[in-house]
Design a protein around this motif. Structure first.
Motif, PDB file in Angstrom:
ATOM      1  N   PHE A  11      45.545  38.696  34.398  1.00  0.00           N
ATOM      2  CA  PHE A  11      44.130  38.836  34.760  1.00  0.00           C
ATOM      3  C   PHE A  11      43.914  40.104  35.585  1.00  0.00           C
ATOM      4  O   PHE A  11      44.613  40.351  36.566  1.00  0.00           O
ATOM      5  N   THR A  12      42.952  40.911  35.183  1.00  0.00           N
ATOM      6  CA  THR A  12      42.586  42.104  35.932  1.00  0.00           C
ATOM      7  C   THR A  12      41.504  41.718  36.938  1.00  0.00           C
ATOM      8  O   THR A  12      40.385  41.354  36.551  1.00  0.00           O
ATOM      9  N   PRO A  14      38.542  41.958  39.292  1.00  0.00           N
ATOM     10  CA  PRO A  14      37.417  42.890  39.398  1.00  0.00           C
ATOM     11  C   PRO A  14      37.405  43.622  40.741  1.00  0.00           C
ATOM     12  O   PRO A  14      37.665  43.029  41.785  1.00  0.00           O
ATOM     13  N   LEU A  17      31.217  44.306  42.180  1.00  0.00           N
ATOM     14  CA  LEU A  17      30.080  43.616  41.581  1.00  0.00           C
ATOM     15  C   LEU A  17      28.853  44.238  42.211  1.00  0.00           C
ATOM     16  O   LEU A  17      28.811  44.423  43.438  1.00  0.00           O
ATOM     17  N   ASP A 135      27.495  33.419  39.117  1.00  0.00           N
ATOM     18  CA  ASP A 135      27.483  33.831  37.707  1.00  0.00           C
ATOM     19  C   ASP A 135      28.718  34.667  37.366  1.00  0.00           C
ATOM     20  O   ASP A 135      29.322  34.504  36.307  1.00  0.00           O
ATOM     21  N   TRP A 136      29.087  35.566  38.250  1.00  0.00           N
ATOM     22  CA  TRP A 136      30.254  36.444  38.086  1.00  0.00           C
ATOM     23  C   TRP A 136      31.533  35.620  37.982  1.00  0.00           C
ATOM     24  O   TRP A 136      32.372  35.857  37.116  1.00  0.00           O
ATOM     25  N   SER A 139      31.629  33.910  34.600  1.00  0.00           N
ATOM     26  CA  SER A 139      31.773  34.747  33.407  1.00  0.00           C
ATOM     27  C   SER A 139      33.010  35.640  33.398  1.00  0.00           C
ATOM     28  O   SER A 139      33.546  35.934  32.334  1.00  0.00           O
ATOM     29  N   ASP A 140      33.459  36.083  34.573  1.00  0.00           N
ATOM     30  CA  ASP A 140      34.503  37.109  34.614  1.00  0.00           C
ATOM     31  C   ASP A 140      35.826  36.670  35.237  1.00  0.00           C
ATOM     32  O   ASP A 140      36.778  37.458  35.234  1.00  0.00           O
ATOM     33  N   TRP A 141      35.869  35.492  35.787  1.00  0.00           N
ATOM     34  CA  TRP A 141      37.085  35.021  36.461  1.00  0.00           C
ATOM     35  C   TRP A 141      37.697  33.858  35.689  1.00  0.00           C
ATOM     36  O   TRP A 141      36.995  33.152  34.971  1.00  0.00           O
TER      37      TRP A 141
END
Length: 152
Positions: A11-12, A14, A17, A135-136, A139-141
């Motif tokens: 996993f990259t 983030p 944000l 939301d982040w 969707s991204d984690w």
């Protein structure tokens, strides 16, 4: 806190944000002065924010800049080791207006517990920050479960 990685090796994580009126970047020692000033000006407000009352942070009497620096260095080490992720919330320019903490639950390492605060003079960002971060995370984690107390 666990010594293993909180997220999968592939996993990259983030680095940022951005939202309306704020942006996140990893918290580190370079934020010490502004971070210290931000939370010291808002101790009572932060302690009344969902997720902080039961933690005893920030200390009612505050802490020195050196103690704050040591705390920021610990958060930076956790980020580097992928044990937990703390982001500073920046407003205009490099103005620190809050913080977001993403760590494994103390009772279940598979659950992400998230807390965030904003300065007392920037309360209008609390709801939008919470929504954007929730939301982040969805969707991204890679978390299967996130606990992030709602704002009412």
């Amino acid at each position: 806190m666990t010594t293993r990685s909180f997220v999968p090796d592939e996993f990259t994580v983030p680095e940022s944000l951005s939202g309306d009126g704020f942006r996140l970047e990893p918290l580190g020692p370079q934020h010490n002065e502004a971070d210290h000033r931000a939370w010291m000006s808002s101790i009572e407000h932060i302690r009344a924010t969902p997720g902080f009352a039961e933690r005893g942070w920030p200390p009612a009497d505050g802490m020195t800049r050196l103690a704050n620096l040591l705390d920021l260095e610990r958060h930076a080490r956790d980020f580097q080791a992928r044990r937990g992720f703390t982001y500073t919330v920046l407003g205009n320019g490099d103005e620190v207006v809050g913080c977001v903490y993403i760590y494994p639950s103390r009772t279940d390492a598979e659950v992400a517990e998230v807390r965030s605060w904003v300065r007392a003079d920037r309360t209008e960002l609390d709801g939008p920050l919470h929504t954007a971060v929730a939301d982040w995370l969805a969707s991204d984690w890679p978390f299967k479960e996130v606990r992030y107390l709602s704002r009412s």
